[in-house]
Motif scaffolding. Structure first.
Motif, PDB file in Angstrom:
ATOM      1  N   LEU A   1      -5.953   2.703 -11.321  1.00  0.00           N
ATOM      2  CA  LEU A   1      -5.672   2.876  -9.893  1.00  0.00           C
ATOM      3  C   LEU A   1      -6.585   1.984  -9.056  1.00  0.00           C
ATOM      4  N   GLU A   2      -7.861   2.004  -9.364  1.00  0.00           N
ATOM      5  CA  GLU A   2      -8.825   1.206  -8.603  1.00  0.00           C
ATOM      6  C   GLU A   2      -8.540  -0.292  -8.752  1.00  0.00           C
ATOM      7  N   PHE A   3      -8.191  -0.720  -9.953  1.00  0.00           N
ATOM      8  CA  PHE A   3      -7.867  -2.123 -10.180  1.00  0.00           C
ATOM      9  C   PHE A   3      -6.693  -2.560  -9.306  1.00  0.00           C
ATOM     10  N   HIS A   4      -5.624  -1.760  -9.296  1.00  0.00           N
ATOM     11  CA  HIS A   4      -4.430  -2.159  -8.548  1.00  0.00           C
ATOM     12  C   HIS A   4      -4.633  -2.034  -7.040  1.00  0.00           C
ATOM     13  N   LEU A   5      -5.435  -1.088  -6.607  1.00  0.00           N
ATOM     14  CA  LEU A   5      -5.755  -1.016  -5.179  1.00  0.00           C
ATOM     15  C   LEU A   5      -6.543  -2.262  -4.774  1.00  0.00           C
ATOM     16  N   SER A   6      -7.495  -2.676  -5.589  1.00  0.00           N
ATOM     17  CA  SER A   6      -8.259  -3.896  -5.312  1.00  0.00           C
ATOM     18  C   SER A   6      -7.349  -5.120  -5.288  1.00  0.00           C
ATOM     19  N   ARG A   7      -6.417  -5.169  -6.216  1.00  0.00           N
ATOM     20  CA  ARG A   7      -5.461  -6.286  -6.276  1.00  0.00           C
ATOM     21  C   ARG A   7      -4.649  -6.360  -4.984  1.00  0.00           C
ATOM     22  N   LEU A   8      -4.162  -5.212  -4.516  1.00  0.00           N
ATOM     23  CA  LEU A   8      -3.382  -5.188  -3.280  1.00  0.00           C
ATOM     24  C   LEU A   8      -4.241  -5.560  -2.068  1.00  0.00           C
ATOM     25  N   ARG A   9      -5.486  -5.114  -2.059  1.00  0.00           N
ATOM     26  CA  ARG A   9      -6.395  -5.482  -0.958  1.00  0.00           C
ATOM     27  C   ARG A   9      -6.590  -6.988  -0.906  1.00  0.00           C
TER      28      ARG A   9
ATOM     29  N   ARG B   1      -6.552   1.991   6.974  1.00  0.00           N
ATOM     30  CA  ARG B   1      -7.976   2.158   6.671  1.00  0.00           C
ATOM     31  C   ARG B   1      -8.218   2.891   5.355  1.00  0.00           C
ATOM     32  N   SER B   2      -7.404   3.890   5.044  1.00  0.00           N
ATOM     33  CA  SER B   2      -7.612   4.635   3.796  1.00  0.00           C
ATOM     34  C   SER B   2      -7.359   3.754   2.566  1.00  0.00           C
ATOM     35  N   SER B   3      -6.537   2.731   2.712  1.00  0.00           N
ATOM     36  CA  SER B   3      -6.248   1.832   1.592  1.00  0.00           C
ATOM     37  C   SER B   3      -7.121   0.587   1.618  1.00  0.00           C
ATOM     38  N   VAL B   4      -7.308   0.041   2.807  1.00  0.00           N
ATOM     39  CA  VAL B   4      -8.010  -1.231   2.934  1.00  0.00           C
ATOM     40  C   VAL B   4      -9.517  -1.022   3.062  1.00  0.00           C
ATOM     41  N   GLY B   5      -9.907  -0.027   3.834  1.00  0.00           N
ATOM     42  CA  GLY B   5     -11.327   0.235   4.028  1.00  0.00           C
ATOM     43  C   GLY B   5     -11.859  -0.403   5.298  1.00  0.00           C
ATOM     44  N   LYS B   6     -12.828   0.256   5.888  1.00  0.00           N
ATOM     45  CA  LYS B   6     -13.430  -0.220   7.130  1.00  0.00           C
ATOM     46  C   LYS B   6     -14.136  -1.561   6.940  1.00  0.00           C
ATOM     47  N   GLU B   7     -14.693  -1.786   5.741  1.00  0.00           N
ATOM     48  CA  GLU B   7     -15.396  -3.054   5.511  1.00  0.00           C
ATOM     49  C   GLU B   7     -14.448  -4.242   5.613  1.00  0.00           C
ATOM     50  N   TYR B   8     -13.185  -4.059   5.241  1.00  0.00           N
ATOM     51  CA  TYR B   8     -12.220  -5.152   5.374  1.00  0.00           C
ATOM     52  C   TYR B   8     -11.892  -5.393   6.843  1.00  0.00           C
ATOM     53  N   GLU B   9     -11.815  -4.320   7.619  1.00  0.00           N
ATOM     54  CA  GLU B   9     -11.597  -4.474   9.061  1.00  0.00           C
ATOM     55  C   GLU B   9     -12.701  -5.335   9.657  1.00  0.00           C
ATOM     56  N   SER B  10     -13.937  -5.019   9.303  1.00  0.00           N
ATOM     57  CA  SER B  10     -15.089  -5.762   9.829  1.00  0.00           C
ATOM     58  C   SER B  10     -15.059  -7.211   9.372  1.00  0.00           C
ATOM     59  N   LEU B  11     -14.719  -7.430   8.120  1.00  0.00           N
ATOM     60  CA  LEU B  11     -14.634  -8.777   7.575  1.00  0.00           C
ATOM     61  C   LEU B  11     -13.579  -9.602   8.318  1.00  0.00           C
TER      62      LEU B  11
ATOM     63  N   PHE C   1       0.830  -1.202   0.000  1.00  0.00           N
ATOM     64  CA  PHE C   1       0.000   0.000   0.000  1.00  0.00           C
ATOM     65  C   PHE C   1       0.869   1.258   0.000  1.00  0.00           C
ATOM     66  N   GLU C   2       2.014   1.178   0.647  1.00  0.00           N
ATOM     67  CA  GLU C   2       2.918   2.334   0.666  1.00  0.00           C
ATOM     68  C   GLU C   2       3.416   2.657  -0.740  1.00  0.00           C
ATOM     69  N   GLU C   3       3.848   1.628  -1.468  1.00  0.00           N
ATOM     70  CA  GLU C   3       4.275   1.842  -2.857  1.00  0.00           C
ATOM     71  C   GLU C   3       3.130   2.418  -3.684  1.00  0.00           C
ATOM     72  N   PHE C   4       1.944   1.863  -3.497  1.00  0.00           N
ATOM     73  CA  PHE C   4       0.768   2.341  -4.225  1.00  0.00           C
ATOM     74  C   PHE C   4       0.526   3.825  -3.938  1.00  0.00           C
ATOM     75  N   ARG C   5       0.571   4.199  -2.650  1.00  0.00           N
ATOM     76  CA  ARG C   5       0.350   5.615  -2.280  1.00  0.00           C
ATOM     77  C   ARG C   5       1.402   6.521  -2.896  1.00  0.00           C
ATOM     78  N   ASN C   6       2.647   6.069  -2.926  1.00  0.00           N
ATOM     79  CA  ASN C   6       3.708   6.876  -3.533  1.00  0.00           C
ATOM     80  C   ASN C   6       3.473   7.074  -5.033  1.00  0.00           C
ATOM     81  N   ILE C   7       3.062   6.021  -5.698  1.00  0.00           N
ATOM     82  CA  ILE C   7       2.781   6.122  -7.136  1.00  0.00           C
ATOM     83  C   ILE C   7       1.574   7.033  -7.362  1.00  0.00           C
ATOM     84  N   ARG C   8       0.568   6.886  -6.528  1.00  0.00           N
ATOM     85  CA  ARG C   8      -0.628   7.746  -6.651  1.00  0.00           C
ATOM     86  C   ARG C   8      -0.247   9.220  -6.473  1.00  0.00           C
ATOM     87  N   ARG C   9       0.624   9.499  -5.528  1.00  0.00           N
ATOM     88  CA  ARG C   9       1.089  10.872  -5.305  1.00  0.00           C
ATOM     89  C   ARG C   9       1.819  11.390  -6.544  1.00  0.00           C
ATOM     90  N   GLU C  10       2.657  10.531  -7.102  1.00  0.00           N
ATOM     91  CA  GLU C  10       3.384  10.888  -8.317  1.00  0.00           C
ATOM     92  C   GLU C  10       2.411  11.175  -9.469  1.00  0.00           C
TER      93      GLU C  10
END
Length: 131
Positions: A64-72, A107-117, A33-42
């Motif tokens: 972006l959404e595809f790769h965030l989902s992949r990382l999740r 939470r900003s990358s994974v989402g609260k729903e994943y926490e609950s799951l 997620f850190e790499e993803f955030r850095n790329i998103r910032r770029e």
């Protein structure tokens, strides 16, 4: 003058396509997620300097959404495997106490729903141990 404008716009589109392809490749290689955030910032910094078409912006958001989902999915799969490896309530509870903070920070990358799951899965696993 119109010809010059057309040539300029075509060159701009080609440059933008190359930049988008480069971002797609970087995102494909991202493993955290850190790499993803850095790329998103770029990407955000680059977007302000370039004029992507609406179509290119839409594509970028989709990628972006595809790769965030992949990382999740990778993250969730790793956590489920780890949860299933714990054989005692004590070790699973200790693991849960550790990852709660990690989940909160992600939470900003994974989402609260994943926490609950994950919490529900830990509870189910703890109930299995009681049987």
């Amino acid at each position: 003058r119109e010809e010059l404008q057309r040539v300029y716009e075509e060159q701009q589109r080609k440059i933008n396509d190359r930049v988008l392809k480069s971002f797609q490749e970087k995102l494909s290689r991202s493993g955290s997620f850190e790499e993803f955030r850095n790329i998103r910032r770029e990407i955000e910094e680059t977007q302000s300097a370039m004029s992507f078409s609406e179509e290119q912006q839409f594509l970028l958001e989709e990628v972006l959404e595809f790769h965030l989902s992949r990382l999740r999915e990778i993250y969730l799969d790793n956590i489920f495997r780890e949860i299933n490896q714990h054989q005692t309530r004590e070790s699973l509870s200790a693991y849960w106490n550790n990852i709660k903070y990690e989940l909160f920070s992600l939470r900003s990358s994974v989402g609260k729903e994943y926490e609950s799951l994950i919490a529900r899965f830990v509870d189910e696993r703890l109930n299995e141990m009681d049987e």
